[in-house]
Design an enzyme around this catalytic site. Structure first.
Site, short mmCIF file in Angstrom:
data_model
loop_
_atom_site.label_atom_id
_atom_site.label_comp_id
_atom_site.label_asym_id
_atom_site.label_seq_id
_atom_site.Cartn_x
_atom_site.Cartn_y
_atom_site.Cartn_z
CD GLU A 1 64.81 84.07 59.47
OE1 GLU A 1 65.06 85.26 59.26
OE2 GLU A 1 64.38 83.29 58.61
CG ASN B 1 58.20 93.46 66.24
OD1 ASN B 1 59.08 92.80 65.69
ND2 ASN B 1 58.32 93.86 67.50
CD GLU B 2 54.95 96.91 62.66
OE1 GLU B 2 55.15 97.85 63.46
OE2 GLU B 2 55.87 96.26 62.13
CB SER C 1 63.91 90.27 52.08
OG SER C 1 63.54 89.82 53.37
CB SER D 1 72.47 88.05 56.68
OG SER D 1 71.49 88.95 57.12
N GLY E 1 67.76 83.67 50.39
CA GLY E 1 67.22 84.66 49.47
C GLY E 1 65.71 84.70 49.56
#
Length: 378
Positions: A248, A364-365, A132, A164, A130
């Site tokens: 990860e 990616n940013e 995001s 997920s 948990g």
């Protein structure tokens, strides 16, 4: 002053890797399953996970005293590389085996280690993470989920998204704000283990483009967490999470989500242009594999290669999307989830998952910002 980046040696597999790889391939050849792209996220089969546990291929790097097998991250690399290349349904145990197990080993109490680690190694305990939250994107420091003291425990209030496997998990590791915000955005964060199911935890599916269900919204409505289920130290959550993200972000799953397309296209490359594209993809895949293997080697030495892991994730997930585009250009088939043609099916699975490749696990940013700060240029 520019920081000195971590230098990783090229990856090299340990003695016995070839024999281990052969054993995994034999297991896969004799075990029925439905292969699919992105299987580490979308392919959940608890029975398959238990079979891996029976063979000692879960919890491989955990100590034997906690039900693990005391093997190296490089040996685990061999096993998961074969599972992912075959499109095996590893999604049920993936998070627990990949990152929660090592995090509990590094930060957990003896009670937590004895309760969770043997069950993870058996394929009988699945975790969700948990992190995001709505409107937060990849900015974990903006966490708004609150943890408030309640007697000898804590009450958690907040919402997590893109969680997920929460609908099949036995527990969720929640990052929450346990102290008021301060000038240091990374201070005051802690991790809590929430056992599931719980009447104060609501799990709602977030369905994908093809109506598949692996993401969830998780609402924590005052769920009670006993003090014994705080992971690590109160207020040390940011350090723990960033160490966890090295696991990860750097594994073969960041390169191999679309590998089935490469393999299937290899058997069907219809013309010289397709063969050239396939050759380019194969060369890039091999170099990215070496980078991922180098991070696994660093983890085996006890290092925490956060910057190289972020770089592997950035480059690897961009590569996965390029595989989809190359397959669409050269496969000569239309994507179709219901097709009897495995290439058309795999292409369809990849097309609907591809938008998430460069988002999940950190955009990616964000990853490039982490690398830039680590190098002292931002």
């Amino acid at each position: 002053m520019v920081a000195t980046p971590t230098v990783l040696e090229p990856g090299a597999l340990p003695p016995g890797a070839a024999e281990l790889r052969s054993r995994v391939r034999e297991f896969l050849a004799e075990t029925p399953f439905t292969a699919r792209c992105d299987s580490w996220l979308t392919g959940a089969d608890p029975a398959f996970s238990r079979r891996l546990g029976e063979r000692g291929w879960l919890g491989m790097t955990l100590p034997e005293r906690y039900g693990g097998h005391g093997r190296s991250p490089l040996e685990r690399f061999v096993v998961i590389e074969e599972l992912l290349a075959a499109g095996a349904p590893v999604g049920a145990h993936w998070i627990a085996d990949r990152q929660t197990g090592p995090s509990v080993l590094a930060n957990g109490t003896e009670e937590q280690k004895e309760r969770f680690l043997p069950a993870i190694a058996r394929g009988e305990c699945f975790f969700a993470i948990g992190m995001s939250e709505p409107d937060s994107g990849s900015d974990l420091a903006s966490v708004r989920t609150r943890a408030k003291r309640d007697g000898d425990g804590w009450r958690l209030h907040g919402t997590k998204v893109w969680t997920s496997g929460a609908h099949i998990a036995h527990a969720i590791l929640v990052l929450a704000r346990s102290a008021p915000r301060s000038d240091d955005r990374h201070a005051g964060l802690s991790q809590f283990i929430v056992a599931l199911p719980d009447e104060r935890v609501t799990i709602r599916p977030i369905r994908g483009l093809a109506s598949e269900h692996h993401f969830n919204e998780v609402v924590l409505d005052g769920v009670f967490v006993p003090g014994s289920m705080v992971l690590g130290r109160i207020g040390d959550g940011w350090r723990q999470v960033t160490a966890e993200l090295a696991y990860e972000r750097s594994g073969p799953e960041r390169l191999l989500s679309t590998f089935m397309l490469v393999r299937l296209l290899h058997g069907r490359a219809p013309d010289a242009a397709a063969r050239r594209a396939l050759g380019g993809l194969t060369a890039r895949l091999w170099s990215l594999r070496q980078a991922s293997l180098a991070v696994a080697g660093a983890l085996a030495r006890g290092d925490t290669p956060e910057l190289p892991a972020a770089l592997v994730k950035d480059l690897g997930t961009r590569f996965e999307r390029e595989v989809v585009e190359a397959a669409r250009a050269h496969a000569g088939v239309e994507p179709d989830l219901g097709s009897p043609d495995p290439l058309a099916r795999a292409l369809a699975e990849s097309v609907v998952q591809a938008p998430g490749f460069t988002l999940r696990g950190g955009t990616n940013e964000i990853l490039r910002g982490i690398v830039a700060r680590g190098l002292g240029v931002r």
